[in-house]
Design a protein around this motif. Sequence first.
Motif, short mmCIF file in Angstrom:
data_model
loop_
_atom_site.label_atom_id
_atom_site.label_comp_id
_atom_site.label_asym_id
_atom_site.label_seq_id
_atom_site.Cartn_x
_atom_site.Cartn_y
_atom_site.Cartn_z
N PHE A 1 0.84 -1.20 0.00
CA PHE A 1 0.00 0.00 0.00
C PHE A 1 0.88 1.26 0.00
N VAL A 2 1.93 1.25 0.82
CA VAL A 2 2.84 2.39 0.86
C VAL A 2 3.53 2.57 -0.49
N LEU A 3 3.92 1.45 -1.11
CA LEU A 3 4.65 1.52 -2.37
C LEU A 3 3.77 1.94 -3.54
N THR A 4 2.51 1.54 -3.53
CA THR A 4 1.66 1.73 -4.71
C THR A 4 0.47 2.66 -4.48
N GLY A 5 0.11 2.88 -3.22
CA GLY A 5 -1.10 3.62 -2.94
C GLY A 5 -2.37 2.80 -3.10
N GLN A 6 -2.25 1.50 -3.38
CA GLN A 6 -3.40 0.64 -3.59
C GLN A 6 -3.47 -0.43 -2.50
N ARG A 7 -4.71 -0.78 -2.14
CA ARG A 7 -4.93 -1.77 -1.09
C ARG A 7 -5.31 -3.09 -1.75
N PHE A 8 -4.46 -4.11 -1.58
CA PHE A 8 -4.73 -5.44 -2.13
C PHE A 8 -3.97 -6.46 -1.31
N PRO B 1 -9.17 -6.20 1.69
CA PRO B 1 -8.82 -5.72 0.35
C PRO B 1 -9.05 -6.79 -0.69
N PRO B 2 -9.16 -6.42 -1.97
CA PRO B 2 -9.31 -7.43 -3.02
C PRO B 2 -8.07 -8.31 -3.11
N ILE B 3 -8.28 -9.54 -3.58
CA ILE B 3 -7.18 -10.50 -3.72
C ILE B 3 -6.63 -10.42 -5.15
N ALA B 4 -5.37 -10.09 -5.28
CA ALA B 4 -4.73 -9.96 -6.59
C ALA B 4 -4.23 -11.32 -7.07
N SER B 5 -4.12 -11.49 -8.37
CA SER B 5 -3.59 -12.72 -8.94
C SER B 5 -2.09 -12.80 -8.70
N PRO B 6 -1.52 -14.02 -8.70
CA PRO B 6 -0.10 -14.16 -8.35
C PRO B 6 0.85 -13.41 -9.26
#
Length: 497
Positions: free
Chosen positions: A163-170, A208-213
């Motif tokens: 989140f810190v690196l991208t600004g996105q929650r996943f 948060p949403p689950i991202a693909s590998p």
Amino acid sequence: MSLVAGIDAGTQSVKVVVYDAARREVVATVSSPLALISDDDGGREQHPADWVAAVRTCFDRIDPAARARIAALAVSGQQHGFVPVDADGNVLAPAKLWCDTSTTAECARIMDAVGGTARAIALAGNPVLAGYTASKLPWTKTHRPDAYARLATILLPHDYLNFVLTGQRFCEHGDASGTGWLDVRTRSWSADLLHATDPDRDLGACLPPIASPDALFDIAPAMAGQLGVPATVKVAVGGGDNMMAAVGTGCVEAGRLAMSLGTSGTLFAYSDTPVIDAEARWAAFCSSTGGWLPLICTMNCTVATEQVARLFGFEAREGDALVRATPPGAGGLVMLPFLNGERTPDLPLGKGVLAGLDTTNTTPAHVYRAAMEGATYSLKYGFDAFVHAGMRFERIVLTGGGGNSAAWRQMVADVFGLPVDVPAQAEGAAFGAALQALWALRRAGGDAASIAEIAREHVTADPALSVTPDPARTPAYAAAYRRFLQHLDAVTPLQRG
């Protein structure tokens, strides 16, 4: 000419590895220490801001020319931690960690609410154990009600750094399976377990949403500037430290067994299908690469040897000479090294035990050996469950700080009766995160190589560190292990209250 980087945010430090895949060469390895907040009730916490500061410190120590060549990176993070974040992204309280045992009562209440341990395993593949994320939510609701009321997102340590690196929650499946809420069979959240955790609130809305590998995210421009990396850097999903260590040791295809000797000790083996035990003798986790990772975790490994070294006023790196000066079995001395409570065996309220003292073995060397043996026997206890379930292995791939000890490598070979290999890249989790970033970056570029193919290409063993069992020592260790089990059986009723 591009590079990939892996960030490993552990309990004791943050490590960063920068890897040149074309030359198969690590061009930088740096670390920065972390402080641990310990409470008498078993609480173990850290400030997430310290992780971020340590990441910045690590990148500051990397040659700017190398930083400028980084094309992708990924984060490996200590599993099970709880970082409460509000709607604006602010951290609301210190992160409760994997080794926090203050929420043991909350574990029992969650499982009771769904019908017991067997029902929890039926719902998710795992019980809710001490240290898992789920139990930290009701604890926070009781002890930090203001933070809980403002909670918008539940993040794990690795999720927070992403989140810190991208600004996105996943999040991703491997680390998410250590929360206690993910049904590892279906890779979906268990509504029943979430409801049991808090029947008055929809916790699913906080996940948060689950991202693909193989997903990739853009780095936030501000973070790129702070780390001194290009604004074009991609951030792969990364995973829990055990999942990334599986990549870094090549444990991404069936038949391989990896062991990590860190603050905690772990054993894990890759599977293409879920490997669930009705008795919960291991954690039935997902991998971070699309498969599953049955895993055994002990909460006391190098922490035990380091504690003994501090007690007697020497450095842990001096311990090998003491082990060599003492016989297998430590002269009858037995240590149950449950200084942080224990997960394998399941004794969250457990305490350390030193037994068998006499006038000949009450020495620093014997106690140090007993600590190393006790940590190794705890892992053997878990390994026996794997074998009992029909799993078979030909070798052990060893990683973690304890793997730097020649005496410990030989002890593992002798106790387990298996040859031991050590990867050439010592920082298994950080290196695994770098390889995961490499895999995702290549897939985005149209390369269909599997993660197993990437691992076969880049994970190599250091032949100088490989060891085989010494048959002359095997009987002594077998007898000492039986003594360990006898003492474990004797104290278990006391330590379970």
